[in-house]
Design an enzyme around this catalytic site. Structure first.
Site, PDB file in Angstrom:
ATOM      1  N   ASN A   7     -36.175  21.316   6.749  1.00  0.00           N
ATOM      2  CA  ASN A   7     -34.937  20.580   7.005  1.00  0.00           C
ATOM      3  C   ASN A   7     -35.362  19.245   7.630  1.00  0.00           C
ATOM      4  O   ASN A   7     -35.736  19.185   8.797  1.00  0.00           O
ATOM      5  CB  ASN A   7     -34.031  21.366   7.960  1.00  0.00           C
ATOM      6  CG  ASN A   7     -32.730  20.646   8.259  1.00  0.00           C
ATOM      7  OD1 ASN A   7     -32.704  19.426   8.418  1.00  0.00           O
ATOM      8  ND2 ASN A   7     -31.638  21.380   8.367  1.00  0.00           N
ATOM      9  N   GLU A  34     -30.731  18.900   4.380  1.00  0.00           N
ATOM     10  CA  GLU A  34     -30.152  17.799   5.161  1.00  0.00           C
ATOM     11  C   GLU A  34     -30.755  16.456   4.767  1.00  0.00           C
ATOM     12  O   GLU A  34     -31.262  15.712   5.603  1.00  0.00           O
ATOM     13  CB  GLU A  34     -30.297  18.049   6.667  1.00  0.00           C
ATOM     14  CG  GLU A  34     -29.154  18.864   7.242  1.00  0.00           C
ATOM     15  CD  GLU A  34     -28.991  18.675   8.742  1.00  0.00           C
ATOM     16  OE1 GLU A  34     -28.135  17.852   9.133  1.00  0.00           O
ATOM     17  OE2 GLU A  34     -29.688  19.346   9.509  1.00  0.00           O
ATOM     18  N   ASP A 147     -32.616  26.504   5.067  1.00  0.00           N
ATOM     19  CA  ASP A 147     -32.008  26.598   6.388  1.00  0.00           C
ATOM     20  C   ASP A 147     -30.750  27.449   6.251  1.00  0.00           C
ATOM     21  O   ASP A 147     -29.722  26.982   5.781  1.00  0.00           O
ATOM     22  CB  ASP A 147     -31.681  25.193   6.905  1.00  0.00           C
ATOM     23  CG  ASP A 147     -31.020  25.205   8.266  1.00  0.00           C
ATOM     24  OD1 ASP A 147     -30.745  26.302   8.799  1.00  0.00           O
ATOM     25  OD2 ASP A 147     -30.753  24.113   8.797  1.00  0.00           O
ATOM     26  N   ASN A 149     -29.114  28.771   8.776  1.00  0.00           N
ATOM     27  CA  ASN A 149     -28.269  28.686   9.966  1.00  0.00           C
ATOM     28  C   ASN A 149     -27.860  30.076  10.456  1.00  0.00           C
ATOM     29  O   ASN A 149     -26.715  30.308  10.850  1.00  0.00           O
ATOM     30  CB  ASN A 149     -27.041  27.810   9.692  1.00  0.00           C
ATOM     31  CG  ASN A 149     -27.283  26.355  10.049  1.00  0.00           C
ATOM     32  OD1 ASN A 149     -27.866  26.043  11.081  1.00  0.00           O
ATOM     33  ND2 ASN A 149     -26.848  25.454   9.180  1.00  0.00           N
ATOM     34  N   ASP A 218     -34.815  29.095   9.613  1.00  0.00           N
ATOM     35  CA  ASP A 218     -35.292  28.697   8.285  1.00  0.00           C
ATOM     36  C   ASP A 218     -36.048  29.886   7.688  1.00  0.00           C
ATOM     37  O   ASP A 218     -37.027  30.354   8.274  1.00  0.00           O
ATOM     38  CB  ASP A 218     -36.211  27.482   8.405  1.00  0.00           C
ATOM     39  CG  ASP A 218     -35.518  26.315   9.091  1.00  0.00           C
ATOM     40  OD1 ASP A 218     -34.848  25.539   8.390  1.00  0.00           O
ATOM     41  OD2 ASP A 218     -35.632  26.201  10.329  1.00  0.00           O
ATOM     42  N   ASP A 247     -35.617  17.963  14.015  1.00  0.00           N
ATOM     43  CA  ASP A 247     -35.561  19.032  15.011  1.00  0.00           C
ATOM     44  C   ASP A 247     -35.997  20.378  14.429  1.00  0.00           C
ATOM     45  O   ASP A 247     -36.094  21.373  15.163  1.00  0.00           O
ATOM     46  CB  ASP A 247     -34.172  19.132  15.659  1.00  0.00           C
ATOM     47  CG  ASP A 247     -33.027  18.997  14.664  1.00  0.00           C
ATOM     48  OD1 ASP A 247     -33.283  19.034  13.445  1.00  0.00           O
ATOM     49  OD2 ASP A 247     -31.873  18.845  15.101  1.00  0.00           O
ATOM     50  N   HIS A 248     -36.262  20.420  13.131  1.00  0.00           N
ATOM     51  CA  HIS A 248     -36.871  21.585  12.488  1.00  0.00           C
ATOM     52  C   HIS A 248     -38.354  21.311  12.259  1.00  0.00           C
ATOM     53  O   HIS A 248     -38.775  20.153  12.166  1.00  0.00           O
ATOM     54  CB  HIS A 248     -36.240  21.863  11.123  1.00  0.00           C
ATOM     55  CG  HIS A 248     -34.818  22.294  11.169  1.00  0.00           C
ATOM     56  ND1 HIS A 248     -34.398  23.574  10.854  1.00  0.00           N
ATOM     57  CD2 HIS A 248     -33.679  21.609  11.475  1.00  0.00           C
ATOM     58  CE1 HIS A 248     -33.093  23.659  10.967  1.00  0.00           C
ATOM     59  NE2 HIS A 248     -32.633  22.472  11.340  1.00  0.00           N
TER      60      HIS A 248
END
Length: 256
Positions: A7, A34, A147, A149, A218, A247-248
């Site tokens: 991501n 993303e 991802d 989530n 993930d 941030d991943h």
């Protein structure tokens, strides 16, 4: 064969990070989420120069998914079946040159929960379950990658008590993920590391990366045809610490 998911949290803004990681690790196939870029603003030239073919499903400002491959790649579909009104770019499916099917997905976050966004997440999850069942029925090698989530268990989150009401960890979401697994999929990282603390995401706030206060959201899900081919897996955690990084962190598996 090394397959990765990342991501990127903005493919153009973080292109130097992505290209550096591709050069250093050289995965054969990469799923990106993303993108945060419209369809005509994907950095195809830079991706090609890095040695990859690409298919992508962009969306202005939000979402967006892509699959990169060193070999040939043929798009199967770029929307999750079941809701023609859904315009969010969260799913793309491809056939690789070794006759492997790969689906790259970016499952909705769902917060705040309860609410319309959470309802959309559960509806999306049910459509994913239906599509995943159809893919299994073909009896071909398939990967569901991206991802999700979803924090599957307490082992997958730092201080789980703080996440009880979050859409990533609510019981309904965890049950949906478990239902998907029981359909016949293998969680690749947990197959190899059933009891280890593994995170793939660290928030930008409160020095989460430095404290290793992370989440595992993930995932790689393997069809039965691929489970026995899994030889290794890991997280390129150090990439999260690079300047202007997502941030991943990238996550990868290797198949024989």
């Amino acid at each position: 064969m090394r397959i990765a998911t990342y991501n990127v949290n903005g493919v153009n803004g973080r292109l130097p990070v992505l290209l550096r990681w591709l050069e250093e690790t050289k995965p054969d196939v990469v799923c990106l989420q993303e993108l945060k870029a419209p369809q005509d603003n994907f950095p195809l030239k830079a991706i090609n120069e890095a040695g990859y073919n690409a298919i992508w499903h962009g969306q202005k400002q939000w979402n967006g998914v892509a699959i990169l491959a060193k070999g040939e790649i043929r798009e199967i579909g770029r929307a999750l079946p079941g809701n023609e009104e859904d315009q969010q770019s969260r799913y793309i499916e491809a056939l690789l040159e070794n006759d492997m099917v790969i689906a790259c997905l970016y499952l909705p976050n769902g917060n705040p929960a309860p609410g319309p966004k959470f309802d959309y997440k559960l509806e999306w999850f049910e459509r994913l379950y239906q599509r995943a069942g159809n893919l299994l029925a073909f009896k071909v090698p398939v990967l569901l990658v991206g991802d999700f989530n979803v924090i599957p268990t307490e082992l997958d989150v730092y201080k789980p008590e703080r996440w009880v009401e979050d859409a990533l960890f609510r019981p309904e979401v965890r049950r949906a993920f478990e239902k998907l697994i029981h359909q016949g999929w293998t969680d690749a990282l947990r197959k190899l590391y059933p009891n280890e603390t593994i995170y793939t995401f660290w928030d930008y706030f409160r020095n989460a990366y430095e404290r290793n206060a992370g989440l595992r959201i993930d995932h790689f899900l393997l069809s039965p045809e691929l489970e026995h081919k899994l030889v290794s897996a890991g997280v390129d955690k150090e990439v999260r610490g690079w300047e202007k990084s997502s941030d991943h962190a990238p996550v990868w598996i290797e198949l024989k």
